[in-house]
Design a protein around this motif. Structure first.
Motif, PDB file in Angstrom:
ATOM      1  N   LEU A  69       7.704  15.643 -23.116  1.00 52.55           N
ATOM      2  CA  LEU A  69       8.906  14.923 -23.587  1.00 52.55           C
ATOM      3  C   LEU A  69       8.452  14.527 -25.134  1.00 52.55           C
ATOM      4  CD1 LEU A  69       9.138  12.450 -20.573  1.00 52.55           C
ATOM      5  CD2 LEU A  69      10.469  14.411 -21.258  1.00 52.55           C
ATOM      6  N   SER A  70       9.223  14.438 -25.789  1.00 52.81           N
ATOM      7  CA  SER A  70       8.979  14.166 -27.256  1.00 52.81           C
ATOM      8  C   SER A  70      10.514  14.042 -27.789  1.00 52.81           C
ATOM      9  CB  SER A  70       8.400  15.313 -28.021  1.00 52.81           C
ATOM     10  OG  SER A  70       9.196  16.470 -28.215  1.00 52.81           O
ATOM     11  N   PRO A  71      10.557  13.326 -29.094  1.00 57.34           N
ATOM     12  CA  PRO A  71      11.796  13.383 -29.889  1.00 57.34           C
ATOM     13  C   PRO A  71      12.543  14.546 -29.868  1.00 57.34           C
ATOM     14  CG  PRO A  71      10.317  12.114 -30.915  1.00 57.34           C
ATOM     15  CD  PRO A  71       9.567  12.593 -29.967  1.00 57.34           C
ATOM     16  N   ASN A  72      11.834  15.632 -30.058  1.00 61.93           N
ATOM     17  CA  ASN A  72      12.528  16.810 -30.062  1.00 61.93           C
ATOM     18  C   ASN A  72      13.036  17.569 -28.755  1.00 61.93           C
ATOM     19  OD1 ASN A  72      11.688  17.269 -32.872  1.00 61.93           O
ATOM     20  ND2 ASN A  72       9.632  17.907 -32.214  1.00 61.93           N
ATOM     21  N   TRP A  73      12.227  17.224 -27.798  1.00 65.69           N
ATOM     22  CA  TRP A  73      12.729  17.492 -26.475  1.00 65.69           C
ATOM     23  C   TRP A  73      13.871  16.593 -26.171  1.00 65.69           C
ATOM     24  CZ3 TRP A  73      13.894  15.691 -21.617  1.00 65.69           C
ATOM     25  CH2 TRP A  73      13.967  16.436 -20.547  1.00 65.69           C
ATOM     26  N   VAL A  74      14.075  15.608 -26.229  1.00 62.30           N
ATOM     27  CA  VAL A  74      15.142  14.503 -25.942  1.00 62.30           C
ATOM     28  C   VAL A  74      16.657  15.164 -26.700  1.00 62.30           C
ATOM     29  CG1 VAL A  74      16.206  12.379 -26.209  1.00 62.30           C
ATOM     30  CG2 VAL A  74      13.904  12.725 -25.327  1.00 62.30           C
ATOM     31  N   GLU A  75      16.172  15.821 -28.026  1.00 59.02           N
ATOM     32  CA  GLU A  75      17.382  16.153 -28.699  1.00 59.02           C
ATOM     33  C   GLU A  75      17.942  17.504 -28.359  1.00 59.02           C
ATOM     34  OE1 GLU A  75      16.144  16.107 -32.819  1.00 59.02           O
ATOM     35  OE2 GLU A  75      15.756  14.071 -32.885  1.00 59.02           O
ATOM     36  N   SER A  76      17.114  18.292 -27.594  1.00 58.63           N
ATOM     37  CA  SER A  76      17.607  19.484 -27.424  1.00 58.63           C
ATOM     38  C   SER A  76      18.560  19.496 -26.016  1.00 58.63           C
ATOM     39  CB  SER A  76      16.312  20.487 -27.128  1.00 58.63           C
ATOM     40  OG  SER A  76      16.507  21.719 -26.294  1.00 58.63           O
ATOM     41  N   GLN A  77      19.629  20.307 -26.104  1.00 56.29           N
ATOM     42  CA  GLN A  77      20.334  20.485 -24.890  1.00 56.29           C
ATOM     43  C   GLN A  77      19.749  21.489 -23.949  1.00 56.29           C
ATOM     44  OE1 GLN A  77      24.595  21.340 -26.153  1.00 56.29           O
ATOM     45  NE2 GLN A  77      24.832  19.493 -27.031  1.00 56.29           N
ATOM     46  N   TRP A  78      19.192  22.279 -24.324  1.00 54.04           N
ATOM     47  CA  TRP A  78      18.441  23.359 -23.507  1.00 54.04           C
ATOM     48  C   TRP A  78      17.341  22.704 -22.360  1.00 54.04           C
ATOM     49  CZ3 TRP A  78      20.361  27.936 -22.296  1.00 54.04           C
ATOM     50  CH2 TRP A  78      21.119  28.418 -23.132  1.00 54.04           C
ATOM     51  N   THR A  79      16.711  21.668 -23.096  1.00 57.85           N
ATOM     52  CA  THR A  79      15.792  21.174 -22.257  1.00 57.85           C
ATOM     53  C   THR A  79      16.282  20.238 -21.142  1.00 57.85           C
ATOM     54  OG1 THR A  79      15.228  19.442 -23.984  1.00 57.85           O
ATOM     55  CG2 THR A  79      13.841  21.205 -24.012  1.00 57.85           C
ATOM     56  N   HIS A  80      17.313  19.558 -21.623  1.00 60.21           N
ATOM     57  CA  HIS A  80      18.011  18.703 -20.420  1.00 60.21           C
ATOM     58  C   HIS A  80      18.634  19.480 -19.365  1.00 60.21           C
ATOM     59  CE1 HIS A  80      18.048  14.704 -22.176  1.00 60.21           C
ATOM     60  NE2 HIS A  80      18.068  15.377 -23.431  1.00 60.21           N
ATOM     61  N   PHE A  81      19.014  20.886 -19.654  1.00 58.15           N
ATOM     62  CA  PHE A  81      19.511  21.678 -18.716  1.00 58.15           C
ATOM     63  C   PHE A  81      18.296  22.029 -18.037  1.00 58.15           C
ATOM     64  CE2 PHE A  81      19.962  26.227 -17.655  1.00 58.15           C
ATOM     65  CZ  PHE A  81      21.156  26.104 -16.820  1.00 58.15           C
ATOM     66  N   GLU A  82      17.207  22.522 -18.227  1.00 55.05           N
ATOM     67  CA  GLU A  82      15.922  22.826 -17.834  1.00 55.05           C
ATOM     68  C   GLU A  82      15.560  21.893 -16.769  1.00 55.05           C
ATOM     69  OE1 GLU A  82      14.043  25.690 -21.042  1.00 55.05           O
ATOM     70  OE2 GLU A  82      13.463  23.570 -20.995  1.00 55.05           O
ATOM     71  N   ARG A  95       8.514  15.924  -3.487  1.00 54.09           N
ATOM     72  CA  ARG A  95       7.372  16.655  -3.613  1.00 54.09           C
ATOM     73  C   ARG A  95       6.858  16.625  -4.987  1.00 54.09           C
ATOM     74  NH1 ARG A  95      10.977  21.963  -2.015  1.00 54.09           N
ATOM     75  NH2 ARG A  95      10.662  22.263  -4.224  1.00 54.09           N
ATOM     76  N   ALA A  96       7.237  15.812  -5.932  1.00 49.51           N
ATOM     77  CA  ALA A  96       6.506  15.703  -7.180  1.00 49.51           C
ATOM     78  C   ALA A  96       6.453  17.012  -7.902  1.00 49.51           C
ATOM     79  CB  ALA A  96       5.283  14.842  -7.045  1.00 49.51           C
ATOM     80  N   ARG A  97       7.785  17.576  -7.837  1.00 47.43           N
ATOM     81  CA  ARG A  97       7.692  19.201  -8.573  1.00 47.43           C
ATOM     82  C   ARG A  97       8.001  18.986 -10.079  1.00 47.43           C
ATOM     83  NH1 ARG A  97      12.082  23.469  -8.119  1.00 47.43           N
ATOM     84  NH2 ARG A  97      10.823  25.213  -8.267  1.00 47.43           N
ATOM     85  N   THR A  98       8.629  17.951 -10.304  1.00 50.84           N
ATOM     86  CA  THR A  98       8.902  17.710 -11.991  1.00 50.84           C
ATOM     87  C   THR A  98       7.848  16.620 -12.399  1.00 50.84           C
ATOM     88  OG1 THR A  98      11.179  18.107 -11.389  1.00 50.84           O
ATOM     89  CG2 THR A  98      10.530  17.085 -13.598  1.00 50.84           C
ATOM     90  N   ILE A  99       7.153  17.123 -13.588  1.00 53.34           N
ATOM     91  CA  ILE A  99       5.931  16.217 -14.174  1.00 53.34           C
ATOM     92  C   ILE A  99       6.325  16.141 -15.440  1.00 53.34           C
ATOM     93  CG2 ILE A  99       3.755  16.339 -14.376  1.00 53.34           C
ATOM     94  CD1 ILE A  99       3.155  18.391 -12.060  1.00 53.34           C
ATOM     95  N   PRO A 100       6.821  14.718 -15.749  1.00 51.29           N
ATOM     96  CA  PRO A 100       7.127  14.316 -17.025  1.00 51.29           C
ATOM     97  C   PRO A 100       5.858  14.150 -17.842  1.00 51.29           C
ATOM     98  CG  PRO A 100       8.411  12.937 -15.659  1.00 51.29           C
ATOM     99  CD  PRO A 100       7.452  13.902 -14.732  1.00 51.29           C
ATOM    100  N   VAL A 101       5.555  14.807 -18.970  1.00 54.95           N
ATOM    101  CA  VAL A 101       4.206  14.669 -19.712  1.00 54.95           C
ATOM    102  C   VAL A 101       4.995  13.994 -21.138  1.00 54.95           C
ATOM    103  CG1 VAL A 101       2.491  15.513 -21.122  1.00 54.95           C
ATOM    104  CG2 VAL A 101       2.982  16.308 -18.875  1.00 54.95           C
ATOM    105  N   LEU A 102       4.609  12.724 -21.367  1.00 57.57           N
ATOM    106  CA  LEU A 102       4.953  12.166 -22.727  1.00 57.57           C
ATOM    107  C   LEU A 102       3.813  12.360 -23.573  1.00 57.57           C
ATOM    108  CD1 LEU A 102       7.002  10.024 -23.866  1.00 57.57           C
ATOM    109  CD2 LEU A 102       5.461   8.339 -23.305  1.00 57.57           C
ATOM    110  N   ARG A 113      13.515   8.399 -16.078  1.00 54.20           N
ATOM    111  CA  ARG A 113      13.031   7.391 -15.760  1.00 54.20           C
ATOM    112  C   ARG A 113      12.425   6.899 -14.410  1.00 54.20           C
ATOM    113  NH1 ARG A 113      17.179   4.014 -19.573  1.00 54.20           N
ATOM    114  NH2 ARG A 113      16.522   5.183 -21.472  1.00 54.20           N
ATOM    115  N   PRO A 114      13.055   7.304 -13.381  1.00 53.57           N
ATOM    116  CA  PRO A 114      12.538   7.005 -11.973  1.00 53.57           C
ATOM    117  C   PRO A 114      11.013   7.746 -11.757  1.00 53.57           C
ATOM    118  CG  PRO A 114      14.776   7.475 -11.755  1.00 53.57           C
ATOM    119  CD  PRO A 114      14.232   7.706 -13.166  1.00 53.57           C
ATOM    120  N   LEU A 115      10.807   8.663 -12.534  1.00 53.62           N
ATOM    121  CA  LEU A 115       9.726   9.562 -12.267  1.00 53.62           C
ATOM    122  C   LEU A 115       8.557   9.016 -12.867  1.00 53.62           C
ATOM    123  CD1 LEU A 115      11.124  13.136 -12.743  1.00 53.62           C
ATOM    124  CD2 LEU A 115      10.726  11.726 -10.600  1.00 53.62           C
TER     125      LEU A 115
END
Length: 182
Positions: A69-82, A95-102, A113-115
């Motif tokens: 996660l970064s401002p660049n990630w937030v702006e990208s439509q591809w990353t939201h799709f992922e 299962r904690a499969r998705t791990i957000p890294v700020l 946000r819930p993660l």
């Protein structure tokens, strides 16, 4: 891996903005691979295949998904799709499969946000952040080590010769002249 858990081609898929590729390719990926993890990024996509299919297959074939996660990630439509695909199999995060890294301060999207995310934004917290991430992706404790691979070698303190001012040198010279002129 338990009997009920499927086998995966990759241990980790990394979703990131190409504007943040430097940190991902030079720091994050090598650190994960150093621990013996099989890492998938867009570099592993099949050329000529639609990007959407490459993303879907890579996420489906990965045990964990890291979202950088970064401002660049937030702006990208591809990353939201992922991120949407990553959460599809585990929408509640059980299962904690998705791990957000700020990685850089940004407005975290509502669906993430819930993660609980791992905070890499504070330099004083980096060792803890790395340990948390490496544990979250499944590295055993004996393979998790500090990013500093070389031990810190302490040398005895030696003081550099103090450079005297021109004024001090002239005064010293005059004093010596007075001593010998008697």
């Amino acid at each position: 891996m338990s009997e009920s858990e499927p086998s995966y081609l990759y241990d980790v898929f990394i979703s990131y903005s190409h504007r943040d590729a430097d940190w991902v390719t030079k720091t994050l990926v090598p650190r994960l691979e150093q621990g013996g993890l099989r890492v998938c990024t867009d570099r592993d996509f099949v050329p000529g295949k639609p990007a959407v299919l490459n993303i879907e297959e890579s996420i489906r074939n990965s045990r964990k998904i890291i979202l950088v996660l970064s401002p660049n990630w937030v702006e990208s439509q591809w990353t939201h799709f992922e991120a949407q695909l990553a959460q599809q199999d585990d929408p509640a995060g059980i299962r904690a499969r998705t791990i957000p890294v700020l990685w850089k301060p940004c407005n975290i999207p509502e669906n993430l946000r819930p993660l609980t995310w791992i905070d890499f934004t504070r330099k004083s917290n980096l060792d803890h952040a790395w340990r948390t991430l490496l544990k979250a992706v499944g590295l055993p404790d004996d393979k998790i080590r500090s990013p500093r691979s070389k031990p810190v070698v302490r040398h005895p303190v030696t003081r550099p010769k103090r450079k005297r001012s021109a004024h001090w040198r002239r005064a010293k010279k005059r004093k010596n002249l007075f001593l010998f002129s008697v």
